[in-house]
Design an enzyme around this catalytic site. Structure first.
Site, PDB file in Angstrom:
ATOM      1  N   TYR A  80       3.169 -27.528  15.024  1.00 47.52           N
ATOM      2  CA  TYR A  80       4.415 -27.663  14.699  1.00 47.52           C
ATOM      3  C   TYR A  80       4.862 -28.992  15.145  1.00 47.52           C
ATOM      4  CZ  TYR A  80       3.955 -22.303  13.968  1.00 47.52           C
ATOM      5  OH  TYR A  80       3.728 -21.242  13.495  1.00 47.52           O
TER       6      TYR A  80
ATOM      7  N   PHE B 100       7.543 -14.910   9.277  1.00 46.83           N
ATOM      8  CA  PHE B 100       8.571 -14.994   8.046  1.00 46.83           C
ATOM      9  C   PHE B 100       9.178 -13.610   7.949  1.00 46.83           C
ATOM     10  CE2 PHE B 100       8.931 -16.154   3.173  1.00 46.83           C
ATOM     11  CZ  PHE B 100       9.664 -17.470   3.690  1.00 46.83           C
ATOM     12  N   PRO B 101       9.482 -13.147   9.333  1.00 49.84           N
ATOM     13  CA  PRO B 101      10.236 -11.728   9.204  1.00 49.84           C
ATOM     14  C   PRO B 101      11.558 -11.890   8.581  1.00 49.84           C
ATOM     15  CG  PRO B 101      10.524 -13.058  11.470  1.00 49.84           C
ATOM     16  CD  PRO B 101       9.382 -13.660  10.732  1.00 49.84           C
ATOM     17  N   LEU B 102      12.320 -12.833   8.641  1.00 46.64           N
ATOM     18  CA  LEU B 102      13.549 -13.105   7.826  1.00 46.64           C
ATOM     19  C   LEU B 102      13.608 -13.447   6.452  1.00 46.64           C
ATOM     20  CD1 LEU B 102      15.742 -14.429  10.643  1.00 46.64           C
ATOM     21  CD2 LEU B 102      15.406 -12.096  10.052  1.00 46.64           C
TER      22      LEU B 102
ATOM     23  N   GLY C  65      15.693 -16.665   5.923  1.00 41.80           N
ATOM     24  CA  GLY C  65      17.011 -16.641   5.418  1.00 41.80           C
ATOM     25  C   GLY C  65      17.483 -15.901   4.302  1.00 41.80           C
TER      26      GLY C  65
HETATM   27  N1  LIG Z   1       1.174 -17.698  11.287  1.00 44.22           N
HETATM   28  C1  LIG Z   1       1.538 -18.608  10.502  1.00 44.22           C
HETATM   29  O1  LIG Z   1       0.733 -18.880   9.579  1.00 44.22           O
HETATM   30  C2  LIG Z   1       2.983 -18.568  10.631  1.00 44.22           C
HETATM   31  C3  LIG Z   1       3.584 -19.329   9.369  1.00 44.22           C
HETATM   32  C4  LIG Z   1       5.097 -19.591   9.449  1.00 44.22           C
HETATM   33  C5  LIG Z   1       5.629 -19.195  10.665  1.00 44.22           C
HETATM   34  N2  LIG Z   1       5.085 -18.683  11.589  1.00 44.22           N
HETATM   35  C6  LIG Z   1       5.893 -18.100  12.740  1.00 44.22           C
HETATM   36  O2  LIG Z   1       6.667 -17.299  12.588  1.00 44.22           O
HETATM   37  C7  LIG Z   1       7.861 -17.607  13.068  1.00 44.22           C
HETATM   38  C8  LIG Z   1       9.076 -17.054  12.088  1.00 44.22           C
HETATM   39  O3  LIG Z   1       8.777 -17.593  10.739  1.00 44.22           O
HETATM   40  P1  LIG Z   1       9.838 -18.621  10.238  1.00 44.22           P
HETATM   41  O4  LIG Z   1      10.536 -19.175  11.015  1.00 44.22           O
HETATM   42  O5  LIG Z   1       9.104 -19.381   8.866  1.00 44.22           O
HETATM   43  O6  LIG Z   1      10.646 -17.672   9.101  1.00 44.22           O
HETATM   44  P2  LIG Z   1      11.833 -16.506   9.687  1.00 44.22           P
HETATM   45  O7  LIG Z   1      12.048 -16.434  11.033  1.00 44.22           O
HETATM   46  O8  LIG Z   1      11.574 -15.445   8.600  1.00 44.22           O
HETATM   47  O9  LIG Z   1      13.166 -17.433   9.114  1.00 44.22           O
HETATM   48  C9  LIG Z   1      13.555 -18.324   9.786  1.00 44.22           C
HETATM   49  C10 LIG Z   1      14.724 -18.931   8.893  1.00 44.22           C
HETATM   50  O10 LIG Z   1      15.755 -18.213   8.795  1.00 44.22           O
HETATM   51  C11 LIG Z   1      16.897 -18.883   9.147  1.00 44.22           C
HETATM   52  N3  LIG Z   1      17.661 -17.940  10.233  1.00 44.22           N
HETATM   53  C12 LIG Z   1      17.145 -17.165  11.379  1.00 44.22           C
HETATM   54  N4  LIG Z   1      18.090 -16.627  12.088  1.00 44.22           N
HETATM   55  C13 LIG Z   1      18.998 -16.574  11.140  1.00 44.22           C
HETATM   56  C14 LIG Z   1      20.225 -15.757  11.078  1.00 44.22           C
HETATM   57  N5  LIG Z   1      20.482 -15.016  12.119  1.00 44.22           N
HETATM   58  N6  LIG Z   1      21.184 -16.017   9.988  1.00 44.22           N
HETATM   59  C15 LIG Z   1      20.752 -16.899   9.191  1.00 44.22           C
HETATM   60  N7  LIG Z   1      19.777 -17.417   9.075  1.00 44.22           N
HETATM   61  C16 LIG Z   1      18.796 -17.312   9.786  1.00 44.22           C
HETATM   62  C17 LIG Z   1      16.494 -20.141   9.961  1.00 44.22           C
HETATM   63  O11 LIG Z   1      17.388 -21.130   9.876  1.00 44.22           O
HETATM   64  P3  LIG Z   1      18.019 -21.642  11.139  1.00 44.22           P
HETATM   65  O12 LIG Z   1      17.194 -22.679  12.030  1.00 44.22           O
HETATM   66  O13 LIG Z   1      19.385 -22.486  10.529  1.00 44.22           O
HETATM   67  O14 LIG Z   1      18.763 -20.412  12.146  1.00 44.22           O
HETATM   68  C18 LIG Z   1      15.314 -20.423   9.129  1.00 44.22           C
HETATM   69  O15 LIG Z   1      15.532 -20.985   8.034  1.00 44.22           O
HETATM   70  C19 LIG Z   1       7.849 -19.118  13.221  1.00 44.22           C
HETATM   71  O16 LIG Z   1       9.008 -19.749  13.988  1.00 44.22           O
HETATM   72  C20 LIG Z   1       6.507 -19.300  13.533  1.00 44.22           C
HETATM   73  O17 LIG Z   1       6.427 -19.057  14.994  1.00 44.22           O
HETATM   74  C21 LIG Z   1       3.685 -18.321  11.565  1.00 44.22           C
END
Ligand SMILES: NC(=O)c1ccc[n+]([C@@H]2O[C@H](COP(=O)([O-])OP(=O)(O)OC[C@H]3O[C@@H](n4cnc5c(N)ncnc54)[C@H](OP(=O)(O)O)[C@@H]3O)[C@@H](O)[C@H]2O)c1
Length: 281
Positions: free
Chosen positions: A60, A206-208, A211
């Site tokens: 990252y 990608f739990p959200l 967004g």
């Molecule tokens: N193992 C893998 O291959 C892999 C791949 C991807 C991710 N990950 C891990 O999983 C974690 C979560 O996945 P992710 O970050 O891709 O996706 P996510 O948590 O589903 O979504 C993050 C997105 O949602 C927005 N967001 C978060 N909280 C919000 C809220 N309360 N209201 C509105 N928008 C919101 C964030 O923007 P803002 O910053 O503006 O809040 C960002 O654009 C990552 O941080 C990483 O640690 C692992």
């Protein structure tokens, strides 16, 4: 009754709602944050909250997310925080990546994670992807070796099938699996079921749905959010927490208000009919 915690072992017990650092580096998960002061403030807020499960990776940035974690960990004296990181993934530019599972490189990556996080050992080291150019046994094997050397406490996998998980289990104890999973993407139900049956943490990345769920203004999710005076994102997280006791969601954000809002999801209990309606989505 929803279990609030998950036990990796008798000493490592975490609150199930964690935090992922992937949104902290620059656009396309490349380079430093556009606002590094904010990135460190977000990490400070995470550290000072009840969240004690933090997911990161040397890829990252590369490294920037880990360095923000290190920056706040160095002065931290509060309750223990479990740090989970990853190896096996490299980045070449914004939104560009490739998998590298050469065991020699994985060994170097573990060392680089220790350096960039400022730690002597990593609580949970996950193989980010399985590289088809090397056997699963070789890739998990090097992590098992480093576990014996005391540099890794637990081993996890990411984006794997049940078959791959079982092959990895023939080499080492697998404590977690991190696959993409959310309200609108449930392709890996079989992996979740296997994790549930075997007390393996299932960390839905990608739990959200980045967004997307937050923007759902009509429909079932919005209605249930309205019932709880909550946001669709909070309901999406509450659904995950209620789905299985082994699920540890790690929503990512670079926004302190979003973080504060996300962690409130741990206090939402969906009724049976709400839960079933979400299951039907
Ligand atoms: N193992 C893998 O291959 C892999 C791949 C991807 C991710 N990950 C891990 O999983 C974690 C979560 O996945 P992710 O970050 O891709 O996706 P996510 O948590 O589903 O979504 C993050 C997105 O949602 C927005 N967001 C978060 N909280 C919000 C809220 N309360 N209201 C509105 N928008 C919101 C964030 O923007 P803002 O910053 O503006 O809040 C960002 O654009 C990552 O941080 C990483 O640690 C692992």
């Amino acid at each position: 009754m929803i279990k609030q915690t998950f036990e990796f072992d008798s000493e490592l017990k975490v609150n199930r709602l964690g935090y992922g650092t992937m949104q902290l580096p620059g656009a396309g998960v490349w380079g430093p944050s556009a606002d590094e002061k904010n990135a460190v403030e977000v990490m400070k807020t995470v550290l000072n909250s009840d969240v004690n499960f933090i997911d990161t990776a040397d890829s990252y940035g590369p490294f920037y997310a880990n360095l923000y974690v290190k920056e706040v960990l160095k002065d931290y004296e509060g309750p223990y925080k479990l740090i989970a990181s990853k190896v096996g993934f490299t980045r070449q530019g914004p939104d560009e990546w490739s998998v590298v599972g050469d065991p020699n490189y994985l060994r170097q990556q573990v060392e680089l994670n220790l350096w960039s996080l400022g730690l002597d050992s990593i609580d949970l080291m996950q193989l980010h992807r399985i590289d088809p150019r090397f056997s699963i046994e070789e890739q998990v094997g090097v992590l098992a070796d480093m576990q014996k050397e005391g540099k890794i406490k637990h081993i996890g996998l990411s984006q794997v099938t049940v078959d791959q998980l079982q092959r990895a289990q023939s080499v080492a104890k697998i404590a977690s699996v991190q696959n993409r999973y959310n309200l609108i993407d449930r392709n890996d139900e079989d992996v979740l079921r296997y994790a549930d049956e075997n007390h393996i943490a299932f960390i839905p990345w990608f739990p959200l749905a980045t967004g997307k769920l937050a923007n759902d203004e009509n429909g079932v999710l919005a209605q249930i959010a309205h019932n709880h005076l909550a946001t669709p994102s909070q309901i999406a997280l509450a659904w995950l927490l209620q789905k299985s006791d082994v699920i540890l969601p790690i929503p990512g954000t670079s926004n302190i208000q979003h973080f504060e809002s996300n962690i409130q999801a741990a206090y939402i209990t969906l009724s049976e009919s709400e839960f079933n309606a979400l299951e039907q989505l």
